[in-house]
Motif scaffolding. Structure first.
Motif, short mmCIF file in Angstrom:
data_model
loop_
_atom_site.label_atom_id
_atom_site.label_comp_id
_atom_site.label_asym_id
_atom_site.label_seq_id
_atom_site.Cartn_x
_atom_site.Cartn_y
_atom_site.Cartn_z
N LYS A 170 0.81 -1.23 0.00
CA LYS A 170 0.00 0.00 0.00
C LYS A 170 0.84 1.28 0.00
O LYS A 170 0.35 2.32 -0.38
N ILE A 171 2.09 1.18 0.45
CA ILE A 171 2.83 2.45 0.59
C ILE A 171 4.10 2.54 -0.25
O ILE A 171 4.71 3.59 -0.34
N LEU A 172 4.50 1.42 -0.87
CA LEU A 172 5.70 1.47 -1.70
C LEU A 172 5.34 1.89 -3.13
O LEU A 172 4.28 1.51 -3.64
N ALA A 173 6.23 2.63 -3.77
CA ALA A 173 6.09 2.86 -5.20
C ALA A 173 6.52 1.59 -5.93
O ALA A 173 7.50 0.95 -5.53
N ASP A 174 5.77 1.20 -6.95
CA ASP A 174 6.08 0.01 -7.74
C ASP A 174 6.26 -1.24 -6.86
O ASP A 174 7.25 -1.97 -6.98
N PRO A 175 5.31 -1.50 -5.98
CA PRO A 175 5.54 -2.52 -4.94
C PRO A 175 5.68 -3.94 -5.46
O PRO A 175 6.49 -4.70 -4.91
N GLN A 176 4.92 -4.30 -6.48
CA GLN A 176 5.01 -5.69 -6.97
C GLN A 176 6.44 -6.00 -7.42
O GLN A 176 6.98 -7.06 -7.10
N ASN A 177 7.02 -5.08 -8.17
CA ASN A 177 8.38 -5.28 -8.66
C ASN A 177 9.38 -5.34 -7.52
O ASN A 177 10.35 -6.10 -7.56
N ILE A 178 9.17 -4.50 -6.53
CA ILE A 178 10.10 -4.47 -5.40
C ILE A 178 10.03 -5.76 -4.60
O ILE A 178 11.04 -6.38 -4.28
N LEU A 179 8.81 -6.18 -4.26
CA LEU A 179 8.64 -7.23 -3.26
C LEU A 179 8.69 -8.65 -3.83
O LEU A 179 9.13 -9.57 -3.14
N SER A 180 8.23 -8.83 -5.06
CA SER A 180 7.88 -10.18 -5.51
C SER A 180 9.05 -11.18 -5.46
O SER A 180 8.83 -12.37 -5.30
N ASP A 181 10.29 -10.70 -5.58
CA ASP A 181 11.40 -11.66 -5.55
C ASP A 181 12.26 -11.52 -4.30
O ASP A 181 13.41 -11.96 -4.28
N MET A 182 11.71 -10.90 -3.26
CA MET A 182 12.54 -10.68 -2.07
C MET A 182 12.54 -11.89 -1.15
O MET A 182 11.58 -12.17 -0.45
N GLY A 183 13.64 -12.61 -1.17
CA GLY A 183 13.80 -13.75 -0.27
C GLY A 183 14.32 -13.31 1.08
O GLY A 183 14.69 -12.15 1.29
N TYR A 184 14.32 -14.27 2.03
CA TYR A 184 14.83 -13.99 3.37
C TYR A 184 16.31 -13.59 3.27
O TYR A 184 17.06 -14.15 2.48
N PHE A 185 16.71 -12.62 4.04
CA PHE A 185 18.09 -12.10 4.06
C PHE A 185 18.51 -11.49 2.71
O PHE A 185 19.64 -11.65 2.27
N THR A 186 17.56 -10.84 2.04
CA THR A 186 17.90 -10.00 0.90
C THR A 186 17.42 -8.58 1.20
O THR A 186 16.57 -8.38 2.07
N PHE A 187 17.95 -7.62 0.48
CA PHE A 187 17.53 -6.23 0.67
C PHE A 187 17.62 -5.48 -0.64
O PHE A 187 18.31 -5.91 -1.58
N LYS A 188 16.93 -4.34 -0.67
CA LYS A 188 16.96 -3.48 -1.86
C LYS A 188 16.96 -2.02 -1.41
O LYS A 188 16.45 -1.69 -0.35
N GLY A 189 17.48 -1.16 -2.28
CA GLY A 189 17.39 0.28 -2.05
C GLY A 189 18.44 0.80 -1.10
O GLY A 189 19.35 0.08 -0.66
N HIS A 190 18.30 2.07 -0.77
CA HIS A 190 19.27 2.75 0.08
C HIS A 190 18.57 3.95 0.70
O HIS A 190 17.70 4.56 0.06
N PHE A 191 18.96 4.28 1.92
CA PHE A 191 18.38 5.48 2.57
C PHE A 191 19.07 6.75 2.08
O PHE A 191 18.57 7.84 2.31
N ASP A 192 20.22 6.59 1.43
CA ASP A 192 20.94 7.76 0.92
C ASP A 192 20.49 8.01 -0.52
O ASP A 192 20.75 7.21 -1.42
N GLU A 193 19.79 9.13 -0.70
CA GLU A 193 19.19 9.41 -2.00
C GLU A 193 20.24 9.58 -3.10
O GLU A 193 19.93 9.46 -4.28
N THR A 194 21.47 9.88 -2.70
CA THR A 194 22.49 10.10 -3.73
C THR A 194 23.13 8.77 -4.17
O THR A 194 23.85 8.74 -5.15
N SER A 195 22.84 7.70 -3.44
CA SER A 195 23.44 6.42 -3.80
C SER A 195 22.78 5.86 -5.05
O SER A 195 21.58 6.07 -5.27
N GLU A 196 23.54 5.12 -5.84
CA GLU A 196 23.00 4.47 -7.05
C GLU A 196 21.79 3.62 -6.71
O GLU A 196 20.75 3.69 -7.35
N CYS A 197 21.94 2.80 -5.63
CA CYS A 197 20.82 1.90 -5.31
C CYS A 197 19.72 2.63 -4.55
O CYS A 197 18.68 2.05 -4.28
N GLY A 198 19.94 3.90 -4.22
CA GLY A 198 18.91 4.68 -3.56
C GLY A 198 17.70 4.92 -4.43
O GLY A 198 16.66 5.36 -3.94
#
Lengths: 424, 133
Positions: A170-198
């Motif tokens: 409900k609150i993520l942008a593009d949530p299906q793409n973000i979540l659908s392949d997230m296994g245990y002990f994986t992560f995505k994104g970055h809190f630093d907006e200037t980072s590539e993965c941010g």
């Protein structure tokens, strides 16, 4: 000199929402909210719970020798630590391990995240930032590695329980793409907006986050790392999005009983200044295929390989919810009433109960009809001799003795590993 | 955690230094834990009760209340014989949180010596003690 007590950016929110606050590692943190620790614990099994865990320390380790520094200091072998095939750690994956002294004793347990080939993040316990920075810097030598303490710059929210993926949808942008392949002990994104993965994970009309499919409850869920400035905003967004799915704020008391039932240690209590071996967390050591030696040498490995007087840490579970009092130095007695060790953690997991010889939780798929558990006491003991799973010992404090069973697992049917496809 | 001015402390009860309350129940006295104590303990998940007929001296332990994390002993604020215990707490220990002065009472005793009540505190005295903690 005692440092000034610290607070997280959610301190005012906790107070306004009548949290029972307490001092935990020099942070004023919520112990429980008006719903109480029992309901908060149960909510994480049935719906979802929201935890402010911004007190935990976060270090960034960067440089061409960041990898070799972690290979020297961390208990996991980053060249072979993922999955059954022991593939190397790679960007987007994280692992659980510990940092030890030369004597093999625990400085702290820690998650290590690989953000890129030369950038790692480690999440350790509250108040450990300075000590861990010093420890790591002592082992850099002439290498190219920088340690930066990000603890005060970022906040962390744990959202745990079976409904959490639905709430994030409900609150993520593009949530299906973000979540659908997230296994245990994986992560995505970055809190630093200037980072590539941010750029990868963003709250709708909100900031970018580092979203990690981890947590310390044993149940399905996520940890969310954000800029400290965005913490309150995201907390309130999550609560609003989760209200109709049963999401409630939870304090550290529920986190403690949840993690104990999930056989997860609390640093400085279940692991600490004694050798990190002969315990339920040997997956955090880099054992070779034979399980006798290590695949690398690291700070503490030599001491762990030469233990003269071994002690053993085991999980236990009781036959009802009664506990011994941890402030009365409870002892462990064997069947001949010999004192064989000490109790490390003793809490009540209110989501489990016995039916005959089996333990069920309120979310066990095959639980008996109308199963309403009264809770079981559980925790960890450290003893001087090896015990078998299923063996009965007694815990004794100054006023009561309770029989408990040494066990491998406590709360059954935990959901932390369950496929995300079942939760969306 | 409740602020001291948010605590419910009925005027007609007496309070002990161990955070128990005592009130009249006919010829006998009922005892439970104060709003402060239940607030500090949090969700109570187990109450261990004494046997009816037990005689306990002032300061002796008469039971236990447990939260998910903590075990707290209950001490007799005065000497007396247990004439009744609140068996409802065996299945619903949360009654202590929901109404500690009502359905959350714990034991009823016959006092040995009403003179012992003089050492207990009034609401104002108990409030002052809490402010000093």
């Amino acid at each position: 000199m005692q440092n000034k007590t610290k607070t997280t950016p959610l301190y005012d929110w906790h107070k306004q929402n009548h949290a029972n606050m307490f001092n935990f590692s020099n942070y004023e943190m919520p112990l429980w909210y008006p719903s109480g620790a029992k309901l908060e614990h149960l909510a994480v099994l049935t719906n979802a719970g929201l935890f402010d865990t911004s007190h935990m320390a976060v270090l960034m380790i960067t440089g061409t020798d960041a990898f070799s520094l972690l290979q020297t200091c961390y208990t996991r072998d980053l060249r072979g630590c993922i999955g059954k095939n022991k593939t190397p750690l790679e960007p987007g994956k994280c692992i659980y391990g510990a940092f030890l002294t030369e004597q093999g004793q625990v400085i702290d347990d820690a998650l290590v995240y690989q953000l890129s080939a030369d950038t790692y993040m480690t999440v350790i316990n509250s108040g450990m930032g300075d000590k861990m920075c010093r420890h790591l810097r002592e082992h850099i030598g002439t290498g190219d590695a920088l340690i930066n303490d990000f603890t005060d710059k970022i906040g962390k929210i744990d959202i745990q329980g079976p409904m959490t993926a639905k709430i994030l949808l409900k609150i993520l942008a593009d949530p299906q793409n973000i979540l659908s392949d997230m296994g245990y002990f994986t992560f995505k994104g970055h809190f630093d907006e200037t980072s590539e993965c941010g750029r990868t994970v963003q709250i709708v009309d909100g900031p970018r986050i580092l979203l990690s499919r981890t947590g310390y409850t044993g149940e399905f869920g996520f940890e969310i790392f954000v800029s400290a400035n965005d913490l309150v905003n995201i907390w309130e967004k999550l609560l609003a999005a989760g209200r109709d799915l049963g999401l409630i704020p939870c304090g550290l008391a529920a986190r403690d009983s949840l993690r104990a039932g999930a056989v997860l240690p609390l640093s400085n209590k279940d692991i600490g200044l004694w050798p990190f071996i002969n315990n339920p967390w040997t997956c955090a050591l880099p054992y070779d295929d034979k399980g006798t030696g290590f695949t690398k040498t690291f700070v503490g490995s030599s001491a762990l390989s030469n233990i003269k007087e071994p002690e053993y840490t085991y999980p236990f579970v009781g036959f009802d919810l009664r506990k011994v009092s941890s402030c009365k130095n409870p002892a462990v007695l064997d069947s001949k009433k010999n004192e064989i060790g000490m109790v490390l953690t003793c809490v009540s997991d209110m989501s489990i109960g016995r039916d005959g010889d089996r333990i069920f939780s309120i979310s066990s798929p095959d639980r008996p009809k109308d199963f309403r558990p009264k809770g079981l006491c559980c925790g960890f003991v450290k003893v001087k001799k090896q015990l078998d799973f299923g063996q009965i010992v007694e815990l004794k404090d100054t006023r009561r003795k309770i029989k408990v069973m040494i066990t491998e697992q406590i709360r059954p049917d935990r959901t932390s590993w369950s496929p995300i496809s079942e939760r969306m | 955690m409740k602020e001291i001015n948010e605590l419910i402390l009925p005027d007609d009860l007496l309070y002990s230094t161990d955070h128990e309350w005592l009130g009249s129940e006919g010829d006998n006295s009922r005892i439970g834990i104060s709003d402060y104590a239940q607030d500090q303990l949090g969700a109570i998940v187990y109450v261990e009760l004494p046997e009816v007929g037990d005689h306990l001296e002032k300061g002796e332990e008469f039971g236990i209340v447990e939260s998910t994390k903590a075990v707290a002993e209950l001490y007799m604020p005065v000497s007396g014989e247990i004439v009744s215990v609140n068996h409802d707490l065996e299945d619903a220990p949360e009654l202590v949180n929901q109404g500690t002065y009502g359905d959350g009472w714990i034991i009823e005793i016959e006092l040995d010596d009403p003179g012992q009540l003089e050492v207990l505190m009034s609401k104002d005295e108990y409030t002052n003690m809490l402010k000093g903690m």
